[in-house]
Write a protein that holds these residues in place. Structure first.
Motif, PDB file in Angstrom:
ATOM      1  N   ARG A 187      27.022 -21.690 -19.385  1.00  0.00           N
ATOM      2  CA  ARG A 187      26.913 -22.113 -20.844  1.00  0.00           C
ATOM      3  C   ARG A 187      25.731 -21.838 -21.372  1.00  0.00           C
ATOM      4  NH1 ARG A 187      30.545 -26.874 -22.691  1.00  0.00           N
ATOM      5  NH2 ARG A 187      32.145 -25.627 -22.225  1.00  0.00           N
ATOM      6  N   ALA A 188      24.512 -22.486 -20.465  1.00  0.00           N
ATOM      7  CA  ALA A 188      23.209 -22.624 -20.842  1.00  0.00           C
ATOM      8  C   ALA A 188      22.718 -21.071 -21.276  1.00  0.00           C
ATOM      9  CB  ALA A 188      22.415 -23.381 -19.915  1.00  0.00           C
ATOM     10  N   VAL A 215      32.717 -19.961 -10.862  1.00  0.00           N
ATOM     11  CA  VAL A 215      33.076 -20.977  -9.972  1.00  0.00           C
ATOM     12  C   VAL A 215      34.055 -21.977 -11.054  1.00  0.00           C
ATOM     13  CG1 VAL A 215      31.975 -23.110  -9.207  1.00  0.00           C
ATOM     14  CG2 VAL A 215      30.918 -20.961  -8.920  1.00  0.00           C
ATOM     15  N   ASP A 216      33.558 -22.228 -11.986  1.00  0.00           N
ATOM     16  CA  ASP A 216      34.273 -22.610 -13.238  1.00  0.00           C
ATOM     17  C   ASP A 216      33.833 -22.412 -14.500  1.00  0.00           C
ATOM     18  OD1 ASP A 216      32.014 -24.239 -13.645  1.00  0.00           O
ATOM     19  OD2 ASP A 216      32.572 -25.838 -12.534  1.00  0.00           O
ATOM     20  N   GLU A 217      34.352 -23.134 -15.568  1.00  0.00           N
ATOM     21  CA  GLU A 217      33.745 -22.646 -16.870  1.00  0.00           C
ATOM     22  C   GLU A 217      32.447 -22.601 -17.276  1.00  0.00           C
ATOM     23  OE1 GLU A 217      34.756 -26.842 -19.371  1.00  0.00           O
ATOM     24  OE2 GLU A 217      36.212 -25.347 -19.496  1.00  0.00           O
ATOM     25  N   ARG A 218      31.697 -23.395 -16.383  1.00  0.00           N
ATOM     26  CA  ARG A 218      30.231 -23.659 -16.601  1.00  0.00           C
ATOM     27  C   ARG A 218      29.377 -22.798 -15.776  1.00  0.00           C
ATOM     28  NH1 ARG A 218      27.825 -27.688 -19.778  1.00  0.00           N
ATOM     29  NH2 ARG A 218      29.361 -28.998 -20.981  1.00  0.00           N
ATOM     30  N   ARG A 219      29.790 -22.551 -14.517  1.00  0.00           N
ATOM     31  CA  ARG A 219      29.055 -21.913 -13.302  1.00  0.00           C
ATOM     32  C   ARG A 219      29.567 -20.398 -12.991  1.00  0.00           C
ATOM     33  NH1 ARG A 219      28.526 -27.555 -12.677  1.00  0.00           N
ATOM     34  NH2 ARG A 219      30.656 -27.409 -11.795  1.00  0.00           N
ATOM     35  N   ALA A 220      28.793 -19.749 -12.635  1.00  0.00           N
ATOM     36  CA  ALA A 220      29.056 -18.420 -12.049  1.00  0.00           C
ATOM     37  C   ALA A 220      28.052 -17.926 -10.976  1.00  0.00           C
ATOM     38  CB  ALA A 220      29.067 -17.403 -13.112  1.00  0.00           C
ATOM     39  N   LEU A 221      28.571 -17.055 -10.076  1.00  0.00           N
ATOM     40  CA  LEU A 221      27.619 -16.829  -8.910  1.00  0.00           C
ATOM     41  C   LEU A 221      27.339 -15.326  -9.279  1.00  0.00           C
ATOM     42  CD1 LEU A 221      29.806 -17.836  -5.996  1.00  0.00           C
ATOM     43  CD2 LEU A 221      27.655 -18.839  -6.773  1.00  0.00           C
ATOM     44  N   GLU A 241      21.678 -19.468 -25.278  1.00  0.00           N
ATOM     45  CA  GLU A 241      20.750 -18.824 -25.507  1.00  0.00           C
ATOM     46  C   GLU A 241      20.948 -17.429 -25.848  1.00  0.00           C
ATOM     47  OE1 GLU A 241      16.568 -18.353 -26.311  1.00  0.00           O
ATOM     48  OE2 GLU A 241      17.741 -20.124 -25.861  1.00  0.00           O
ATOM     49  N   LEU A 242      21.850 -16.793 -25.193  1.00  0.00           N
ATOM     50  CA  LEU A 242      22.138 -15.183 -25.741  1.00  0.00           C
ATOM     51  C   LEU A 242      22.568 -15.355 -27.114  1.00  0.00           C
ATOM     52  CD1 LEU A 242      22.972 -12.143 -25.012  1.00  0.00           C
ATOM     53  CD2 LEU A 242      25.262 -13.242 -24.411  1.00  0.00           C
ATOM     54  N   PHE A 243      23.627 -15.989 -27.547  1.00  0.00           N
ATOM     55  CA  PHE A 243      24.203 -15.897 -28.648  1.00  0.00           C
ATOM     56  C   PHE A 243      22.951 -16.448 -29.805  1.00  0.00           C
ATOM     57  CE2 PHE A 243      28.172 -16.763 -26.449  1.00  0.00           C
ATOM     58  CZ  PHE A 243      28.862 -15.509 -26.428  1.00  0.00           C
ATOM     59  N   TYR A 244      22.085 -17.473 -29.511  1.00  0.00           N
ATOM     60  CA  TYR A 244      21.381 -17.872 -30.413  1.00  0.00           C
ATOM     61  C   TYR A 244      20.493 -16.471 -30.684  1.00  0.00           C
ATOM     62  CZ  TYR A 244      16.637 -19.456 -31.911  1.00  0.00           C
ATOM     63  OH  TYR A 244      15.414 -19.468 -32.574  1.00  0.00           O
ATOM     64  N   GLN A 245      19.932 -15.744 -29.635  1.00  0.00           N
ATOM     65  CA  GLN A 245      18.927 -14.631 -30.060  1.00  0.00           C
ATOM     66  C   GLN A 245      19.779 -13.445 -30.539  1.00  0.00           C
ATOM     67  OE1 GLN A 245      17.216 -13.493 -26.068  1.00  0.00           O
ATOM     68  NE2 GLN A 245      16.356 -15.387 -25.668  1.00  0.00           N
ATOM     69  N   ARG A 246      21.148 -13.263 -30.457  1.00  0.00           N
ATOM     70  CA  ARG A 246      21.883 -12.080 -31.079  1.00  0.00           C
ATOM     71  C   ARG A 246      21.758 -12.604 -32.711  1.00  0.00           C
ATOM     72  NH1 ARG A 246      22.113  -8.002 -30.047  1.00  0.00           N
ATOM     73  NH2 ARG A 246      24.069  -7.576 -30.794  1.00  0.00           N
ATOM     74  N   LEU A 247      22.051 -13.923 -33.030  1.00  0.00           N
ATOM     75  CA  LEU A 247      22.136 -14.275 -34.409  1.00  0.00           C
ATOM     76  C   LEU A 247      20.614 -13.880 -35.047  1.00  0.00           C
ATOM     77  CD1 LEU A 247      23.826 -17.678 -34.231  1.00  0.00           C
ATOM     78  CD2 LEU A 247      24.246 -15.649 -35.857  1.00  0.00           C
ATOM     79  N   TYR A 254      29.576 -21.026 -29.754  1.00  0.00           N
ATOM     80  CA  TYR A 254      30.047 -19.459 -29.423  1.00  0.00           C
ATOM     81  C   TYR A 254      29.926 -19.715 -27.728  1.00  0.00           C
ATOM     82  CZ  TYR A 254      30.526 -16.681 -33.513  1.00  0.00           C
ATOM     83  OH  TYR A 254      31.197 -16.072 -34.520  1.00  0.00           O
ATOM     84  N   ALA A 255      29.286 -20.599 -27.190  1.00  0.00           N
ATOM     85  CA  ALA A 255      28.969 -21.011 -25.624  1.00  0.00           C
ATOM     86  C   ALA A 255      30.246 -21.513 -25.148  1.00  0.00           C
ATOM     87  CB  ALA A 255      27.768 -21.370 -25.575  1.00  0.00           C
ATOM     88  N   GLN A 256      30.837 -22.353 -25.989  1.00  0.00           N
ATOM     89  CA  GLN A 256      31.880 -23.360 -25.358  1.00  0.00           C
ATOM     90  C   GLN A 256      33.127 -22.472 -25.061  1.00  0.00           C
ATOM     91  OE1 GLN A 256      31.925 -26.153 -28.669  1.00  0.00           O
ATOM     92  NE2 GLN A 256      31.154 -27.721 -27.310  1.00  0.00           N
ATOM     93  N   GLN A 257      33.537 -22.413 -23.774  1.00  0.00           N
ATOM     94  CA  GLN A 257      34.755 -21.700 -23.491  1.00  0.00           C
ATOM     95  C   GLN A 257      36.016 -22.654 -23.232  1.00  0.00           C
ATOM     96  OE1 GLN A 257      34.492 -18.740 -20.542  1.00  0.00           O
ATOM     97  NE2 GLN A 257      32.312 -18.477 -21.095  1.00  0.00           N
TER      98      GLN A 257
END
Length: 675
Positions: free
Chosen positions: A488-489, A469-475, A493-499, A619-622
């Motif tokens: 983004r949310a 939809v945009d840089e923050r939302r997807a379907l 959380e994904l990148f936090y868990q990967r670390l 990392y979550a910021q696009q």
């Protein structure tokens, strides 16, 4: 036929025959000889014991220690039967506190092998070497150079007992028995370093450090799979006057081979009654035919213990045996009742929106599925454009190749592209060379797994991506439902868990050319995101202070997270968390500034937690720009980010607020029917 009724003549056996018969009872195989000599070395207060083996101990078995040694005056009788420094009269047996007491080990070995002893005490200026045969010294001890301690060399074991030698198993099996004996003593004596070498091999087969711990030695010898499941407890019984220290596996671990290390008053022994009692407790929890790992050290009053039961001393008798076994069984059962923290169960999850199903009722497989309930997508399907990444156009500082991934600024050193998409994060983590043992990181991992919402995990695992939809939302679609999610949310959380799960094993993204840390921080302070005001002080001084903080903490970031900052103040690499994903260079300055100001560097747990959160936010910021990334970012979202979400993310319950059901197929059919 006349039967001869004359009685046989009773003769006194020759001393050599007597000694060889006795030696055959005590030294039954190389492992028995090793056990006796290890106990001698431990009695001599050794802190390091080395064992060299050839052909399973039949050709060569050498034990070297750094203990007190043997006096030159004692070398003449040391291999005679019943010569010992640990016992003077029979009554001393009731208070014996050493391993040896009969003085038969060296004598027995000398009757069935070629025995050489080299020794040196602290008071003597040189060492002495002596050769023995049939319990007697051959010639006089010869002076020689040597370190303090004793080297006992056994060659050609059972050279004069061909039947015994033929009855032994292969050299490989005998070496395994030697290794098993040494491993048990290494676990029980962590203050002593043990080394086992097979002749001709460059690396030792077994090695434990000096001044270690029992749990660490178990990890080194038996593996991390056992050590991480260990449950430790101790108990003191005032009624039957015994103490016990125990390390046993929790009910989540089981193996087909039984492993029980039992020491009673420091002696390695066997107790079938105690073993059966422990197995009976575990039988309630483990599958049939599976067993736990148990280490148990039992201390009894010496007067209650009879050690002179078996020639090899692998069996002992003690007072109140049945009562003590029952008490120990009760203690093991009490500990296991509360040890389910790591137990894993597998069950069928209820999918979101599914109706309750009575398992006692048979399911009608011929039941009709209406069009409004038909799932028309497959979560495993792929698109051709997955392999055709768009060209990313950017400014001269961050130009890229046709893949759209390997930019001139950020070049990935290694990735997980070779890993199968079906592999879970657990399998990938298990392959890592460096095992994490920091309790703070293990607690973070347990917290992630404990907070995982199974319904959200099921949705993510089986989703079908629809579009951005945009840089923050997807379907995306799951079964017959269409969802809108906050990308983004979820990615944060994904990148936090990967670390957390890649801790100390992070791949690196090289920054080429390296960027000046001070210049990046000045850029950050000039941006609106920094929120700088004149009251905060001079920007140059603030940047210099932040550079100093980050350079002081650079070893931590390099060791644990793969973020390298050189001594010259250049940013050389960033952690690679998801294959083919690279963070936005636009937000790098603010990220580095927040590492200096927002991370709690003083406390270990808070440091790791805050660092992982700040890095995940970065990392979550696009950075979506119509003129640069209009094609690249949607492709990254679909073919890099969402596959990683499906593969790795263990979503906590709070992410339910970041996912919205827009519609579902039954509702749409109702609308169509009205039309």
């Amino acid at each position: 036929m006349q039967v001869d009724l004359e009685p046989g003549v009773i003769r006194k056996l020759d001393e050599v025959v007597v000694n060889r018969i006795a030696a055959g009872e005590i030294i039954q195989r190389p492992a028995n000889a090793l056990k006796e000599l290890l106990e001698n070395s431990l009695d001599a207060k050794s802190s390091h014991i080395q064992v060299h083996v050839k052909s399973g101990g039949l050709k060569l078995l050498q034990i070297q220690d750094n203990g007190t040694g043997i006096r030159r005056e004692d070398l003449e009788i040391v291999c005679e039967r019943f010569t010992t420094s640990k016992l003077a009269k029979f009554e001393d047996l009731s208070q014996i506190a050493t391993f040896g007491f009969r003085g038969e080990a060296l004598a027995s070995i000398s009757h069935v092998a070629h025995l050489t002893i080299q020794t040196k005490t602290a008071q003597e200026r040189c060492g002495y070497k002596a050769i023995y045969a049939d319990g007697r010294l051959q010639g006089q001890p010869k002076p020689c150079a040597g370190n303090q301690g004793t080297i006992i060399t056994i060659e050609d074991l059972f050279y004069n007992m061909s039947q015994r030698r033929q009855a032994l198993k292969s050299p490989g099996d005998e070496f395994q028995k030697l290794s098993d004996v040494l491993a048990k003593y290494a676990v029980h004596n962590p203050q002593v370093g043990f080394t086992l070498r097979k002749q001709g091999e460059p690396q030792p087969s077994l090695k434990t450090p000096v001044a270690s711990s029992r749990s660490e030695n178990i990890r080194i010898i038996y593996g991390a799979g056992i050590s991480k499941e260990l449950l430790q407890f101790s108990h003191k019984d005032e009624v039957f006057k015994f103490e016990v220290e125990c390390l046993l596996t929790q009910v989540n671990y089981s193996a087909k081979r039984s492993q029980m290390l039992l020491f009673i008053n420091q002696r390695l022994v066997e107790s079938p009654a105690l073993k059966c009692a422990v197995d009976a407790v575990y039988a309630t929890y483990l599958p049939r035919g599976h067993h736990p790992f148990v280490y148990m050290s039992l201390k009894l009053p010496p007067q209650n213990l009879d050690v002179n039961v078996h020639p090899t001393k692998h069996e002992v008798h003690f007072l109140y045996q049945d009562e003590i076994v029952e008490r120990l069984k009760e203690q093991v059962e009490i500990q296991l009742l509360g040890s389910n923290a790591t137990r894993t169960f597998y069950k069928q999850l209820k999918l979101p929106g599914a109706s309750e199903l009575d398992e006692t009722q048979p399911v009608d497989k011929s039941q009709r599925i209406y069009p409004k309930e038909l799932i028309r997508t497959d979560s495993s399907e792929q698109k051709l454009d997955k392999f055709l990444a768009p060209i990313k156009k950017s400014d001269s500082g961050l130009s890229s190749t046709s893949s759209g991934n390997d930019t001139a600024a950020f070049q990935e050193k290694s990735s997980e592209a070779s890993c199968s998409q079906e592999e879970s994060f657990r399998l990938i983590a298990a392959r890592k060379a460096r095992e994490v043992r920091l309790s703070s990181v293990l607690d973070m991992r347990q917290s992630v797994e404990r907070q995982c919402n199974v319904q959200l995990r099921s949705i993510l695992k089986n989703l079908v991506y629809v579009g951005c939809v945009d840089e923050r939302r997807a379907l995306f679609q799951h079964e017959t439902r269409l969802y809108l999610c906050n990308t983004r949310a979820f990615s944060e959380e994904l990148f936090y868990q990967r670390l957390v799960y890649e801790f100390q094993n992070c791949s690196e993204i090289s920054v080429m050319p390296p960027l000046s840390l001070h210049e990046l921080l000045m850029i950050a302070l000039d941006s609106e995101a920094a929120g700088w005001t004149p009251e905060d002080g001079d920007k140059t001084e603030l940047a210099a202070s932040a550079v100093q903080i980050l350079q002081q903490k650079a070893p931590i970031m390099k060791e644990y997270f793969g973020l390298r900052i050189s001594e010259e103040g250049l940013v050389e690499s960033l952690p690679s968390l998801v294959g083919r994903h690279k963070p936005s260079a636009t937000h790098l300055p603010v990220y580095l500034l927040r590492l200096a100001t927002e991370v709690d560097w003083e406390q270990e747990a808070k440091c790791f937690e805050s660092f992982c959160r700040e890095t995940a936010r970065f990392y979550a910021q696009q950075d979506w720009h119509e003129d640069e990334s209009s094609c690249h970012q949607p492709w990254q979202t679909e073919h890099v980010l969402f596959p990683a979400l499906k593969k790795y993310l263990l979503p906590p319950a709070r992410l339910r607020q970041q996912i919205y059901e827009l519609t579902n197929l039954p509702t749409l059919y109702k609308v169509f029917e009205r039309c």
